[in-house]
Scaffold this active site. Structure first.
Site, short mmCIF file in Angstrom:
data_model
loop_
_atom_site.label_atom_id
_atom_site.label_comp_id
_atom_site.label_asym_id
_atom_site.label_seq_id
_atom_site.Cartn_x
_atom_site.Cartn_y
_atom_site.Cartn_z
N LYS A 98 -13.17 20.54 -28.96
CA LYS A 98 -11.89 20.21 -28.32
C LYS A 98 -10.81 20.33 -29.40
O LYS A 98 -10.39 19.32 -29.98
CB LYS A 98 -11.89 18.76 -27.81
CG LYS A 98 -12.75 18.47 -26.60
CD LYS A 98 -12.54 17.00 -26.19
CE LYS A 98 -13.45 16.59 -25.07
NZ LYS A 98 -13.39 15.12 -24.81
N GLU B 209 -23.94 18.98 -33.71
CA GLU B 209 -23.22 17.91 -33.00
C GLU B 209 -22.98 18.31 -31.55
O GLU B 209 -22.99 19.50 -31.21
CB GLU B 209 -21.90 17.66 -33.77
CG GLU B 209 -20.94 16.67 -33.17
CD GLU B 209 -21.45 15.24 -33.03
OE1 GLU B 209 -22.50 15.06 -32.39
OE2 GLU B 209 -20.76 14.32 -33.49
N ASP B 210 -22.79 17.32 -30.69
CA ASP B 210 -22.50 17.63 -29.28
C ASP B 210 -21.05 18.08 -29.11
O ASP B 210 -20.79 19.14 -28.55
CB ASP B 210 -22.84 16.45 -28.35
CG ASP B 210 -22.16 15.14 -28.72
OD1 ASP B 210 -21.46 15.08 -29.75
OD2 ASP B 210 -22.34 14.16 -27.99
N ASP C 286 -22.58 11.52 -22.83
CA ASP C 286 -22.67 10.34 -21.98
C ASP C 286 -21.32 9.74 -21.62
O ASP C 286 -20.30 10.02 -22.25
CB ASP C 286 -23.45 9.25 -22.72
CG ASP C 286 -22.64 8.67 -23.89
OD1 ASP C 286 -22.14 9.47 -24.72
OD2 ASP C 286 -22.49 7.43 -23.97
N ARG D 16 -26.76 11.50 -19.78
CA ARG D 16 -27.19 12.41 -20.85
C ARG D 16 -28.17 13.47 -20.33
O ARG D 16 -28.25 14.57 -20.86
CB ARG D 16 -27.84 11.63 -22.00
CG ARG D 16 -26.86 10.74 -22.77
CD ARG D 16 -27.51 10.30 -24.08
NE ARG D 16 -26.81 9.19 -24.72
CZ ARG D 16 -25.78 9.32 -25.54
NH1 ARG D 16 -25.30 10.51 -25.81
NH2 ARG D 16 -25.22 8.25 -26.10
N PHE E 192 -12.69 14.80 -20.54
CA PHE E 192 -13.91 14.07 -20.87
C PHE E 192 -15.07 14.66 -20.08
O PHE E 192 -14.98 14.83 -18.87
CB PHE E 192 -13.76 12.58 -20.59
CG PHE E 192 -14.81 11.77 -21.30
CD1 PHE E 192 -14.67 11.46 -22.65
CD2 PHE E 192 -15.95 11.35 -20.63
CE1 PHE E 192 -15.66 10.74 -23.31
CE2 PHE E 192 -16.94 10.64 -21.30
CZ PHE E 192 -16.79 10.33 -22.63
N VAL E 193 -16.13 14.97 -20.80
CA VAL E 193 -17.27 15.62 -20.15
C VAL E 193 -18.55 14.80 -20.32
O VAL E 193 -18.66 14.00 -21.26
CB VAL E 193 -17.50 17.04 -20.72
CG1 VAL E 193 -16.33 17.94 -20.42
CG2 VAL E 193 -17.80 16.99 -22.21
N LYS F 238 -26.75 10.16 -30.42
CA LYS F 238 -27.82 10.71 -29.60
C LYS F 238 -27.38 11.99 -28.91
O LYS F 238 -28.18 12.75 -28.38
CB LYS F 238 -28.20 9.70 -28.50
CG LYS F 238 -28.62 8.35 -29.01
CD LYS F 238 -28.67 7.37 -27.83
CE LYS F 238 -28.65 5.97 -28.38
NZ LYS F 238 -28.20 4.98 -27.42
N GLY F 239 -26.07 12.20 -28.88
CA GLY F 239 -25.50 13.26 -28.06
C GLY F 239 -26.03 14.65 -28.35
O GLY F 239 -26.16 15.47 -27.44
N ASP G 38 -14.43 16.63 -31.76
CA ASP G 38 -13.27 16.10 -31.03
C ASP G 38 -12.14 15.85 -32.03
O ASP G 38 -11.48 16.79 -32.47
CB ASP G 38 -13.75 14.84 -30.30
CG ASP G 38 -12.74 14.25 -29.33
OD1 ASP G 38 -12.08 15.02 -28.62
OD2 ASP G 38 -12.63 13.02 -29.28
#
Ligand code: XMP
Ligand code: MG
Length: 188
Positions: free
Chosen positions: A139, A107-108, A167, A173, A160-161, A51-52, A111
């Protein structure tokens, strides 16, 4: 006996801001212009990773001036996404064929790279005309597999954000800027 700590949810207003709403809007607008120039005269399919990426996709799409259609995929990574186990499973596939289409996976966060390498492999099986990746955040220091995005909003260190679609335990969100989630939060 091992005990687990239930997550706690500190208010977002107390978390440090990494990128403000205005900074995000400027950057997303620039990405939209870049994509519009790169795909001038072509149609594209934006495939968001639920969902990001939903919020990033909705802003990016409106900053793009070439014809764009949307599709969405959803994946589950076993355990918390933060500590990627390497196992990624597709839980929602695309709805429409993408053969011979110009596809951008949206994508959000990029990573470890496990999610997007998996999705890229899957999408390539459908034989799109082209396949690129747009990510709001990157990242690079966390990468476990070699993959880079073609369009990156912001490159960030290993922190971590939350916010702007991202989320912690499904919360935050809808926070409209990107904030640093406190490392000392119980359950984190
Ligand atoms: P990979 O497979 O590249 O996974 O390791 C990317 C996914 O991990 C999640 N992720 C985060 N989510 N804040 C979040 O809310 C973060 O700082 C963060 N870092 C990674 C995210 O779901 C992304 O799609
Ligand atoms: Mg995600």
């Amino acid at each position: 006996m091992a005990t687990t700590t239930a997550p706690t949810f500190p208010p977002a207003a107390g978390m440090d801001i990494l990128f403000t709403k205005a900074q995000i809007a400027d950057r997303v607008h620039a990405l939209g212009q870049q994509i519009s120039a790169d795909y001038a005269g072509k149609d594209i399919v934006l495939i968001g990773v639920l969902k990001g990426a939903a919020i990033f996709l909705s802003d990016l799409a409106r900053a793009i001036t070439v014809d764009a259609t949307f599709d969405f995929v959803a994946v589950s990574s076993y355990g918390r996404a933060r500590v990627s186990s390497g196992a990624v499973k597709l839980i929602k596939d695309i709805d429409n064929p993408i053969e011979n289409k110009n596809v951008i996976l949206v994508e959000d966060i990029l990573d470890t790279g496990l999610t997007l390498s998996y999705l890229r492999g899957l999408m390539l099986q459908h034989k799109p005309a082209s396949l690129k990746i747009a990510t709001c955040l990157d990242k690079p220091s966390r990468r476990l597999v070699p993959i880079e995005a073609d369009y990156v909003g912001f490159s960030i260190p290993n922190q971590f954000v939350i916010g702007y679609g991202m989320d912690f335990a499904e919360r935050y969100r809808n926070v409209d800027d990107i904030r640093l989630f406190p490392e000392d939060t119980p359950g984190h």
